[in-house]
Write an enzyme that holds these catalytic residues in place. Sequence first.
Site, PDB file in Angstrom:
ATOM      1  N   GLY A  19      -9.897  -0.211  -6.970  1.00  0.00           N
ATOM      2  CA  GLY A  19      -9.490  -0.384  -5.514  1.00  0.00           C
ATOM      3  C   GLY A  19      -9.484  -1.738  -5.116  1.00  0.00           C
ATOM      4  O   GLY A  19     -10.445  -2.361  -4.335  1.00  0.00           O
ATOM      5  N   GLU A  70      -3.901  -7.341 -16.433  1.00  0.00           N
ATOM      6  CA  GLU A  70      -2.771  -6.538 -15.863  1.00  0.00           C
ATOM      7  C   GLU A  70      -1.493  -7.039 -16.084  1.00  0.00           C
ATOM      8  O   GLU A  70      -0.474  -6.337 -16.322  1.00  0.00           O
ATOM      9  CB  GLU A  70      -3.308  -6.003 -14.547  1.00  0.00           C
ATOM     10  CG  GLU A  70      -2.611  -5.044 -14.054  1.00  0.00           C
ATOM     11  CD  GLU A  70      -3.049  -4.558 -12.523  1.00  0.00           C
ATOM     12  OE1 GLU A  70      -3.811  -5.124 -12.323  1.00  0.00           O
ATOM     13  OE2 GLU A  70      -2.358  -3.748 -12.015  1.00  0.00           O
TER      14      GLU A  70
HETATM   15  C1  LIG Z   1       2.976   1.997  -8.676  1.00  0.00           C
HETATM   16  C2  LIG Z   1       1.984   0.965  -8.143  1.00  0.00           C
HETATM   17  C3  LIG Z   1       0.835   1.248  -8.465  1.00  0.00           C
HETATM   18  C4  LIG Z   1      -0.154   0.484  -7.812  1.00  0.00           C
HETATM   19  N1  LIG Z   1      -1.485   0.534  -8.310  1.00  0.00           N
HETATM   20  C5  LIG Z   1      -2.548  -0.210  -7.773  1.00  0.00           C
HETATM   21  C6  LIG Z   1      -3.833  -0.038  -7.795  1.00  0.00           C
HETATM   22  O1  LIG Z   1      -4.148   0.784  -8.777  1.00  0.00           O
HETATM   23  N2  LIG Z   1      -4.844  -0.602  -7.322  1.00  0.00           N
HETATM   24  C7  LIG Z   1      -4.532  -1.351  -6.254  1.00  0.00           C
HETATM   25  O2  LIG Z   1      -5.412  -2.278  -5.823  1.00  0.00           O
HETATM   26  N3  LIG Z   1      -3.141  -1.781  -5.948  1.00  0.00           N
HETATM   27  C8  LIG Z   1      -2.102  -1.046  -6.568  1.00  0.00           C
HETATM   28  N4  LIG Z   1      -0.835  -1.404  -6.138  1.00  0.00           N
HETATM   29  C9  LIG Z   1      -0.609  -2.267  -5.079  1.00  0.00           C
HETATM   30  C10 LIG Z   1      -0.062  -3.523  -5.424  1.00  0.00           C
HETATM   31  O3  LIG Z   1      -0.792  -4.418  -6.050  1.00  0.00           O
HETATM   32  C11 LIG Z   1       0.438  -4.252  -4.124  1.00  0.00           C
HETATM   33  O4  LIG Z   1       1.565  -3.208  -3.766  1.00  0.00           O
HETATM   34  C12 LIG Z   1       0.932  -5.590  -4.419  1.00  0.00           C
HETATM   35  O5  LIG Z   1      -0.037  -6.450  -4.602  1.00  0.00           O
HETATM   36  C13 LIG Z   1       1.693  -6.190  -3.131  1.00  0.00           C
HETATM   37  O6  LIG Z   1       1.025  -5.891  -2.087  1.00  0.00           O
HETATM   38  P1  LIG Z   1       1.567  -5.201  -0.664  1.00  0.00           P
HETATM   39  O7  LIG Z   1       2.110  -3.706  -1.159  1.00  0.00           O
HETATM   40  O8  LIG Z   1       0.615  -5.237   0.491  1.00  0.00           O
HETATM   41  O9  LIG Z   1       2.945  -5.759   0.086  1.00  0.00           O
HETATM   42  P2  LIG Z   1       2.855  -7.223   0.630  1.00  0.00           P
HETATM   43  O10 LIG Z   1       1.711  -8.149   0.259  1.00  0.00           O
HETATM   44  O11 LIG Z   1       3.045  -6.821   2.231  1.00  0.00           O
HETATM   45  O12 LIG Z   1       4.366  -7.743   0.325  1.00  0.00           O
HETATM   46  C14 LIG Z   1       5.391  -7.263   0.962  1.00  0.00           C
HETATM   47  C15 LIG Z   1       6.891  -8.325   0.501  1.00  0.00           C
HETATM   48  O13 LIG Z   1       6.333  -9.705   0.938  1.00  0.00           O
HETATM   49  C16 LIG Z   1       6.190 -10.289  -0.267  1.00  0.00           C
HETATM   50  N5  LIG Z   1       5.371 -11.645   0.284  1.00  0.00           N
HETATM   51  C17 LIG Z   1       4.164 -11.403   0.661  1.00  0.00           C
HETATM   52  N6  LIG Z   1       3.533 -12.532   0.824  1.00  0.00           N
HETATM   53  C18 LIG Z   1       4.327 -13.484   0.311  1.00  0.00           C
HETATM   54  C19 LIG Z   1       4.212 -14.687   0.086  1.00  0.00           C
HETATM   55  N7  LIG Z   1       2.984 -15.696   0.396  1.00  0.00           N
HETATM   56  N8  LIG Z   1       5.352 -15.638  -0.351  1.00  0.00           N
HETATM   57  C20 LIG Z   1       6.456 -14.892  -0.595  1.00  0.00           C
HETATM   58  N9  LIG Z   1       6.589 -13.578  -0.724  1.00  0.00           N
HETATM   59  C21 LIG Z   1       5.524 -13.024  -0.303  1.00  0.00           C
HETATM   60  C22 LIG Z   1       6.096  -9.754  -1.278  1.00  0.00           C
HETATM   61  O14 LIG Z   1       6.434 -10.297  -2.367  1.00  0.00           O
HETATM   62  C23 LIG Z   1       6.808  -8.448  -1.014  1.00  0.00           C
HETATM   63  O15 LIG Z   1       7.950  -8.450  -1.474  1.00  0.00           O
HETATM   64  C24 LIG Z   1       0.376  -0.569  -6.755  1.00  0.00           C
HETATM   65  C25 LIG Z   1       1.220  -0.837  -6.469  1.00  0.00           C
HETATM   66  C26 LIG Z   1       2.407   0.072  -7.036  1.00  0.00           C
HETATM   67  C27 LIG Z   1       3.826  -0.130  -6.638  1.00  0.00           C
END
Ligand SMILES: Cc1cc2nc3c(=O)[nH]c(=O)nc-3n(C[C@H](O)[C@H](O)[C@H](O)COP(=O)(O)OP(=O)(O)OC[C@H]3O[C@@H](n4cnc5c(N)ncnc54)[C@H](O)[C@@H]3O)c2cc1C
Length: 391
Positions: free
Chosen positions: A128, A245
Amino acid sequence: VKVVSDVASLDVETELGPAVRSWLKATDIPEVPIDFDQRVAVLRDWQRCLYDAGWLGLGYPEKYGGSGGEAYGRLIVTRELINARAPLPVSVIGLELIAQVLMKFGSEEQRVRFLPPILRGDEIWCQGFSEPEHGSDLATLETKAVQTDDGFVIQGQKIWTTHAQFASWCAVLARTGEPGSRHHGISFLLVPMDSPGLEARPLRLISGDEEFGEVFFNEVFTASENIVGGLNGGWPVTMAMLALERGAYLVRRHAELEVAFDEIISECSPSLSRESLDLVRRIGEVRALLDAMSAKASEVGSLIARGGEEGVASSIAKLFISRTEQAVFDLAFVLAEHSKELSWANVDSFASSRWLREYLYSRASSVYGGTAQIQKSILAQRVLGLPRDGA
Ligand SMILES: Cc1cc2nc3c(=O)[nH]c(=O)nc-3n(C[C@H](O)[C@H](O)[C@H](O)COP(=O)(O)OP(=O)(O)OC[C@H]3O[C@@H](n4cnc5c(N)ncnc54)[C@H](O)[C@@H]3O)c2cc1C
């Protein structure tokens, strides 16, 4: 179950691989159902079978339910399972992340309590970390934990939590410091998923699977002994978990992608004609990417064998994973379309084509575990020492 006596005494380089192979030949390997719920049930049983045979406890002392021996042996077991087209155990988050984090940062009581059911697959874990507005910038997370006399009371929400609806336990990052304390005010808490006030709601992926979900915490209590890394000391634990990871995962993913590539070529390429030069060139490019990933997998594997850790350089591994994974399944998609095995028009359900499912899932590989853009920034700033914006 055929039990292999004294797995730990097998020589990792010369004896372990052949022993796993001959065990697999003598064992009924389960078919993995497409339906996700059924898949979890089958893989739970399979994990127990692997554990009882001694394969999953390598590198863990017997007092934690392990079989002793070298931790590197676990990578060899995983590679043999993949090469034999056998499924991996259900609890990959527990086995590949939580167990190792507890070995490094957990208390003796936590290891004795949590490791045996993780190894046996009796308790599935979820992670989480991400929140609706805090994914890439994890240090700003808002889920709060207030300390009481005997534990913590958690309020907030997590999202994209893989296996949330099947898990018994969740590793939760919560803010225990002041708002705005960023990574200095985060604690790493272990929380039972059946706690009063906790609700896990599944989310459906484009592939049709309900593999992850949202987790809501409404005054959820967890006991004091369930903190790892101390009060406000969760960030180093989190970084170590993310490095696993991103880094060690490459070794497993490389083996899986090699197998997938061979299958794609044998299933989809026979229809290629002399005119399909563009496709042939594309196959060559993907093969070259896999060769590069193979070299990286050997490097990471030998680092792990020597007891080393990748640290921030694991971002290189994560980029290898996402780039190669997407290239392999893009190729599968293009070849399957070319051989008329697949077209968007005749796909009535996602289950109807393995390659379509893999192609769709591979989109996630540049997001989970930290996005490709974030890995590039980490490498630029923390490995190459380039200045931050405006610096
Ligand atoms: C299949 C799958 C399984 C997952 N499992 C887990 C899990 O078990 N536990 C958990 O905690 N999370 C999990 N995640 C979540 C994952 O870690 C996040 O989706 C990821 O870290 C991106 O965060 P976000 O989705 O909030 O995207 P955001 O942070 O909102 O990013 C959106 C876009 O903006 C870009 N971006 C954001 N900030 C910057 C920056 N500073 N510079 C350049 N580009 C930027 C990102 O690269 C992305 O393209 C999972 C995700 C997937 C797809």
